[in-house]
Design a protein around this motif. Structure first.
Motif, mmCIF file in Angstrom:
data_model
loop_
_atom_site.group_PDB
_atom_site.id
_atom_site.type_symbol
_atom_site.label_atom_id
_atom_site.label_comp_id
_atom_site.label_asym_id
_atom_site.label_seq_id
_atom_site.Cartn_x
_atom_site.Cartn_y
_atom_site.Cartn_z
ATOM 1 N N UNK A 1 0.994 -1.236 0.035
ATOM 2 C CA UNK A 1 0.348 0.037 0.069
ATOM 3 C C UNK A 1 0.994 1.186 0.096
ATOM 4 N N UNK A 2 0.463 2.160 -1.261
ATOM 5 C CA UNK A 2 1.840 3.104 -1.200
ATOM 6 C C UNK A 2 0.929 4.782 -0.872
ATOM 7 N N UNK A 3 1.421 5.450 -0.775
ATOM 8 C CA UNK A 3 0.588 6.986 -0.648
ATOM 9 C C UNK A 3 1.699 7.874 -1.702
ATOM 10 N N UNK A 4 1.909 8.752 -2.122
ATOM 11 C CA UNK A 4 2.079 9.685 -2.220
ATOM 12 C C UNK A 4 1.713 11.596 -1.879
ATOM 13 N N UNK A 5 2.530 12.094 -2.002
ATOM 14 C CA UNK A 5 2.020 13.468 -1.867
ATOM 15 C C UNK A 5 2.377 14.521 -3.477
ATOM 16 N N UNK A 6 1.643 15.366 -2.993
ATOM 17 C CA UNK A 6 2.089 16.408 -4.732
ATOM 18 C C UNK A 6 1.533 17.527 -4.603
ATOM 19 N N UNK A 7 2.357 18.187 -4.469
ATOM 20 C CA UNK A 7 1.873 19.905 -5.054
ATOM 21 C C UNK A 7 1.230 20.284 -6.132
ATOM 22 N N UNK A 8 -0.243 21.072 -6.460
ATOM 23 C CA UNK A 8 -0.316 21.233 -7.921
ATOM 24 C C UNK A 8 -1.578 22.768 -7.674
ATOM 25 N N UNK A 9 -1.947 23.183 -8.612
ATOM 26 C CA UNK A 9 -2.074 24.158 -8.449
ATOM 27 C C UNK A 9 -3.974 24.286 -7.659
ATOM 28 N N UNK A 10 -4.643 24.562 -6.581
ATOM 29 C CA UNK A 10 -5.624 24.501 -6.265
ATOM 30 C C UNK A 10 -6.512 24.668 -7.012
ATOM 31 N N UNK A 11 -7.892 24.284 -7.633
ATOM 32 C CA UNK A 11 -8.773 24.175 -8.532
ATOM 33 C C UNK A 11 -10.440 24.032 -7.497
ATOM 34 N N UNK A 12 -11.425 25.496 -7.520
ATOM 35 C CA UNK A 12 -11.678 24.827 -6.153
ATOM 36 C C UNK A 12 -13.178 23.795 -7.311
ATOM 37 N N UNK A 13 -13.219 24.331 -8.096
ATOM 38 C CA UNK A 13 -14.216 23.470 -8.964
ATOM 39 C C UNK A 13 -14.005 21.901 -9.338
ATOM 40 N N UNK A 14 -12.499 21.685 -8.718
ATOM 41 C CA UNK A 14 -12.983 20.287 -8.625
ATOM 42 C C UNK A 14 -13.081 20.116 -7.651
ATOM 43 N N UNK B 1 1.937 31.637 -5.947
ATOM 44 C CA UNK B 1 2.761 32.674 -6.394
ATOM 45 C C UNK B 1 1.886 33.396 -7.470
ATOM 46 N N UNK B 2 1.713 34.755 -7.461
ATOM 47 C CA UNK B 2 1.639 35.610 -8.419
ATOM 48 C C UNK B 2 -0.146 35.350 -8.104
ATOM 49 N N UNK B 3 -0.723 34.742 -7.022
ATOM 50 C CA UNK B 3 -2.703 35.468 -6.578
ATOM 51 C C UNK B 3 -2.515 33.530 -7.113
ATOM 52 N N UNK B 4 -1.936 32.818 -7.420
ATOM 53 C CA UNK B 4 -2.471 31.322 -7.876
ATOM 54 C C UNK B 4 -2.468 30.392 -6.045
ATOM 55 N N UNK B 5 -3.511 29.520 -6.372
ATOM 56 C CA UNK B 5 -3.366 28.764 -4.505
ATOM 57 C C UNK B 5 -3.119 27.898 -5.182
ATOM 58 N N UNK B 6 -1.818 27.212 -4.345
ATOM 59 C CA UNK B 6 -1.612 25.634 -4.181
ATOM 60 C C UNK B 6 -2.453 24.552 -3.638
ATOM 61 N N UNK B 7 -2.107 23.511 -4.021
ATOM 62 C CA UNK B 7 -3.310 22.309 -2.967
ATOM 63 C C UNK B 7 -1.946 21.073 -3.364
ATOM 64 N N UNK B 8 -2.041 20.779 -1.491
ATOM 65 C CA UNK B 8 -1.635 19.396 -1.319
ATOM 66 C C UNK B 8 -2.480 18.539 -1.482
ATOM 67 N N UNK B 9 -1.853 17.136 -1.761
ATOM 68 C CA UNK B 9 -2.342 16.261 -2.539
ATOM 69 C C UNK B 9 -1.531 14.924 -1.929
ATOM 70 N N UNK B 10 -2.840 14.247 -1.681
ATOM 71 C CA UNK B 10 -2.363 13.077 -1.127
ATOM 72 C C UNK B 10 -2.834 11.727 -2.588
ATOM 73 N N UNK B 11 -2.052 11.099 -3.319
ATOM 74 C CA UNK B 11 -2.229 10.265 -3.958
ATOM 75 C C UNK B 11 -2.334 8.757 -4.064
ATOM 76 N N UNK B 12 -3.371 8.023 -3.921
ATOM 77 C CA UNK B 12 -3.114 6.937 -3.581
ATOM 78 C C UNK B 12 -3.100 5.235 -5.121
#
Length: 321
Positions: A171-184, A225-236
């Protein structure tokens, strides 16, 4: 079960010698002639030099430059190493016992020797640093992905642990940083068909039976940066297709920071260690096939872009020659 023939040459730089078996057909007058045809990427003059320097051996020792061809025999030698750019990041130990070594692999370090990366790989480094010449990987991580990587110490245990990963019992999990999309809408399970063709760098998603599945969860968000929000995600991941996590995040419209492949392939020099892919193998869990114990390992690394985007984006000077 036939035992593997042991090399008469010791490891060099943590690398095993290459072993060749000569064919039954005896269409070559000398071993040298066979090697010239067998190794087209090696200049004949270099083969001649290796023979003179007694760097090519059989079970009885170095073979002479004019040694006659012998069918169904074994030869060993060490390949010339390519010039590699040193990866300026350390491997961090996480756990070690008589069967396993678990480490945090840094970004930009390949798992095993391949292509342009030979000595600057996790396997070769660890064999030297830990003085464990028989160390072998239980699984692999992409060169640009950081985090937990597990190795097997003893050859007789290798199959048991590698089978865990092959049969998806880890069982593996990953973390990722990517843009945050409130519509997602998250969490969600992404399912698709991923195809990776030999010789083509990028994989792709296409219609057809699903062969890749990833659970995507949002753990946190903050201003970037530049008003873009970032999300911290867990990926399984529930499957292990090539570049699966990167493709699935890109397909959701939130490509992982530092991804030079998706959605657009961007060539990056091998000596450029800036803006590492913000993907981290964060946990490994499994039932040990040898002891029966439950094992759980957690990374000690973090993804810097979430807490200090400027530090992540800053240029990294190339290592000194």
């Amino acid at each position: 079960m036939r035992r593997k023939l042991r090399s008469p040459l010791p490891q060099r730089h943590g690398l095993d010698a290459v072993r060749l078996r000569t064919p039954v057909e005896a269409s070559w007058a000398t071993m040298r002639d066979h090697l010239v045809e067998r190794l087209p990427r090696v200049a004949p003059a270099r083969i001649d030099a290796m023979l003179r320097e007694q760097r090519i051996v059989d079970r009885d020792g170095p073979i002479a430059p004019d040694a006659p061809y012998v069918p169904e025999s074994f030869l060993w030698f060490h390949r010339d190493l390519p010039t590699e750019v040193p990866v300026p990041f350390a491997i961090t130990p996480v756990y070690r016992d008589e069967d396993l070594v678990v480490v945090d692999k840094p970004h930009f370090l390949a798992t095993i020797p391949r292509g342009q990366h030979i000595v600057e790989t996790a396997l070769v480094r660890l064999r030297r640093e830990l003085d464990l010449p028989t160390l072998s990987p239980a699984h692999r991580l992409d060169r640009v992905t950081a985090g937990l990587l597990m190795f097997v110490v003893r050859p007789e245990r290798r199959g048991a642990y590698q089978t865990l990963f092959r049969d998806r019992l880890v069982r593996k999990t990953y973390e990722a940083i990517a843009p945050y999309d409130p519509q997602l809408t998250l969490p969600r399970t992404v399912r698709s068909r991923i195809v990776k063709e030999r010789g083509i760098i990028c994989a792709r998603e296409e219609p057809g039976p699903v062969n890749a599945e990833t659970v995507v969860e949002l753990l946190d968000q903050r201003d970037g940066p530049d008003g873009v929000r970032l999300g911290r995600y867990r990926l399984t991941p529930h499957t292990g297709r090539t570049h699966q996590l990167r493709l699935h995040m890109s397909g959701l419209g939130v490509p992982i920071l530092g991804d030079d492949f998706y959605p657009v392939l961007t060539e990056k020099p091998l000596d450029d260690f800036s803006r590492p892919l913000q993907l981290l193998a964060s946990t490994l869990e499994f039932t040990d096939p040898v002891s029966g114990r439950e094992r759980r390992f957690r990374t000690g690394l973090t993804l810097t872009s979430f807490t200090s985007y400027a530090a992540w984006a800053a240029p990294v000077p190339p290592p000194a020659a």
